[in-house]
Write a protein that holds these residues in place. Sequence first.
Motif, PDB file in Angstrom:
ATOM      1  N   THR A 185       2.004   9.551  -6.811  1.00 25.70           N
ATOM      2  CA  THR A 185       2.336   8.176  -7.202  1.00 25.70           C
ATOM      3  C   THR A 185       3.716   8.117  -7.840  1.00 25.70           C
ATOM      4  O   THR A 185       4.539   7.256  -7.502  1.00 25.70           O
ATOM      5  N   SER A 193      -2.681  13.293  -7.361  1.00 30.06           N
ATOM      6  CA  SER A 193      -2.502  11.878  -7.035  1.00 30.06           C
ATOM      7  C   SER A 193      -1.478  11.229  -7.959  1.00 30.06           C
ATOM      8  O   SER A 193      -0.657  10.417  -7.525  1.00 30.06           O
ATOM      9  N   ASP A 215      -7.991  -1.545  -3.927  1.00 23.47           N
ATOM     10  CA  ASP A 215      -7.089  -0.395  -3.851  1.00 23.47           C
ATOM     11  C   ASP A 215      -7.284   0.397  -2.560  1.00 23.47           C
ATOM     12  O   ASP A 215      -6.622   1.421  -2.361  1.00 23.47           O
ATOM     13  N   MET A 218       2.702  -2.114  -6.387  1.00 27.55           N
ATOM     14  CA  MET A 218       1.859  -1.103  -5.751  1.00 27.55           C
ATOM     15  C   MET A 218       0.403  -1.494  -5.942  1.00 27.55           C
ATOM     16  O   MET A 218      -0.212  -1.186  -6.959  1.00 27.55           O
ATOM     17  N   HIS A 247       0.855  -1.187   0.000  1.00 29.13           N
ATOM     18  CA  HIS A 247       0.000   0.000   0.000  1.00 29.13           C
ATOM     19  C   HIS A 247       0.890   1.236   0.000  1.00 29.13           C
ATOM     20  O   HIS A 247       1.872   1.304   0.751  1.00 29.13           O
ATOM     21  N   TYR A 248       0.535   2.220  -0.796  1.00 34.21           N
ATOM     22  CA  TYR A 248       1.362   3.423  -0.875  1.00 34.21           C
ATOM     23  C   TYR A 248       1.497   4.121   0.475  1.00 34.21           C
ATOM     24  O   TYR A 248       2.511   4.793   0.753  1.00 34.21           O
ATOM     25  N   LYS A 249       0.504   3.971   1.350  1.00 32.11           N
ATOM     26  CA  LYS A 249       0.531   4.673   2.637  1.00 32.11           C
ATOM     27  C   LYS A 249       1.678   4.217   3.527  1.00 32.11           C
ATOM     28  O   LYS A 249       2.047   4.928   4.474  1.00 32.11           O
ATOM     29  N   LEU A 289       6.388   8.726  -5.177  1.00 32.77           N
ATOM     30  CA  LEU A 289       6.598   7.571  -4.299  1.00 32.77           C
ATOM     31  C   LEU A 289       7.360   6.472  -5.019  1.00 32.77           C
ATOM     32  O   LEU A 289       8.256   5.842  -4.436  1.00 32.77           O
ATOM     33  N   TRP A 290       7.031   6.235  -6.292  1.00 27.78           N
ATOM     34  CA  TRP A 290       7.777   5.222  -7.042  1.00 27.78           C
ATOM     35  C   TRP A 290       9.244   5.653  -7.208  1.00 27.78           C
ATOM     36  O   TRP A 290      10.155   4.814  -7.163  1.00 27.78           O
ATOM     37  N   THR A 342       4.214   6.945   3.383  1.00 25.57           N
ATOM     38  CA  THR A 342       3.797   8.312   3.701  1.00 25.57           C
ATOM     39  C   THR A 342       3.509   8.399   5.201  1.00 25.57           C
ATOM     40  O   THR A 342       3.583   7.405   5.922  1.00 25.57           O
ATOM     41  N   ALA A 380      -2.708   2.646  -4.849  1.00 27.50           N
ATOM     42  CA  ALA A 380      -2.041   3.884  -5.250  1.00 27.50           C
ATOM     43  C   ALA A 380      -2.814   5.096  -4.746  1.00 27.50           C
ATOM     44  O   ALA A 380      -4.023   5.000  -4.444  1.00 27.50           O
ATOM     45  N   PRO A 381      -2.180   6.246  -4.632  1.00 28.31           N
ATOM     46  CA  PRO A 381      -2.886   7.465  -4.219  1.00 28.31           C
ATOM     47  C   PRO A 381      -4.106   7.742  -5.094  1.00 28.31           C
ATOM     48  O   PRO A 381      -4.041   7.635  -6.320  1.00 28.31           O
TER      49      PRO A 381
END
Length: 411
Positions: A188, A184, A170, A157, A117-119, A191-192, A122, A160-161
Amino acid sequence: MMKRGFFTVLAALAISVNVFGQAKGFYDTRGKEIIGPDKKPFLIKGTNLGNWLVPEGYMFKFKSVNSQRMINEALTQIVGPEEMKVFWRKFQENYITEADIHFLKQSGINSLRIPFHYKLFTNEDYMGQNNANRGFELLDRVIGWCKKENLPVILDMHCAPGGQTGDNIDDGDGYPFLFKSAASRKLTAQLWRKIADHYKNETIVLGYDLLNEPIAHFFDVNDLNPHLEPTYKEITAAIRTVDKNHILFIGGAQWDSNFKVFGAPFDSRLVYTFHKYWTDVKQDVIQEYIDYRNKYNVPIYVGETGENKDEWVRDFRILCEKNNIGWHYWPYKKLDNTSGFMSFNLPANYEKIIEYTEKKRTSFDDIRKAAPANRAELKKALDDFLENCRFINCVPQKGYIEALGLKVPAK
């Protein structure tokens, strides 16, 4: 002196890059093949570490409560926020361990796909923490185990946001807002880039799966689909500023099933991935992806499939391999399940947790009325879930493993 220095640089480049442009030790692509560090074709065969960093309701035996956010909300109502933080920390520690990775290697797989998860990268609250380094802490640990076993990994991923799918997988807000939000998409890509910069020199990382199953079929796909490839290009451009070595895996629209959204490859290290569940085992099910591979001379692979009877698992695996298509079956481990490598038992009184998640809880009055009579009993069931999911308490599913052409190693 200048001439000797020039030739020294050339020699160094020759050592680090082979004639196909493959950096030493990294996986690469060549025509329709993925190429291993030994410069030989590498056919992916493995599984997904599903549910670990992206919990899904159905893997908890829940029905309408099906995303991490909804699972967290329901269980927090049972045990409270502090106990939930403890639950998620132990869940991440127990669900996938070094013993699990060793078992998988001994079974005969040659790679893993790891959804995240992208979170985790963050300061947004996720699984009981808001630590922007938590993703690296968890992935570095499992990648270290995989490196010890020489088991390459794909980082996926899954969330994603903004949400790239518009469904529970998601963990978003019910619509693929990623493709309508420049902010967003920028996040993304950032973050990548952050992830790629961290792993740019890690050769056990096979590559990056940029967006899992984008754009569900529920929406106006004619409006959304044209945004998919440009989003991939934006992410790719960000990654390539720090990492030119790793393979990028890009999936089609509508649950990774639709390659018609793609034009010609836009990067020299791309693999096109599709997912297939609950289909007939026939050549025409995979032919459109083979046609894309033939047209553009690029590799393809199945990032997810399975969740079916052993006979189907075997037959679809054979069909893929006959067509030189690698696979990562889904999932590795699941509660009370035969369609995976591992199963673990339902705890006592766990059905009361399932019942609670199905109760009406749309207002605070509803929540009070739905409250369990014995919270300690349900907390004990959650504690037992954490114990049961540990490798030592899991049961290998012999039929499933052997259907994949693998073996059940001694525990």
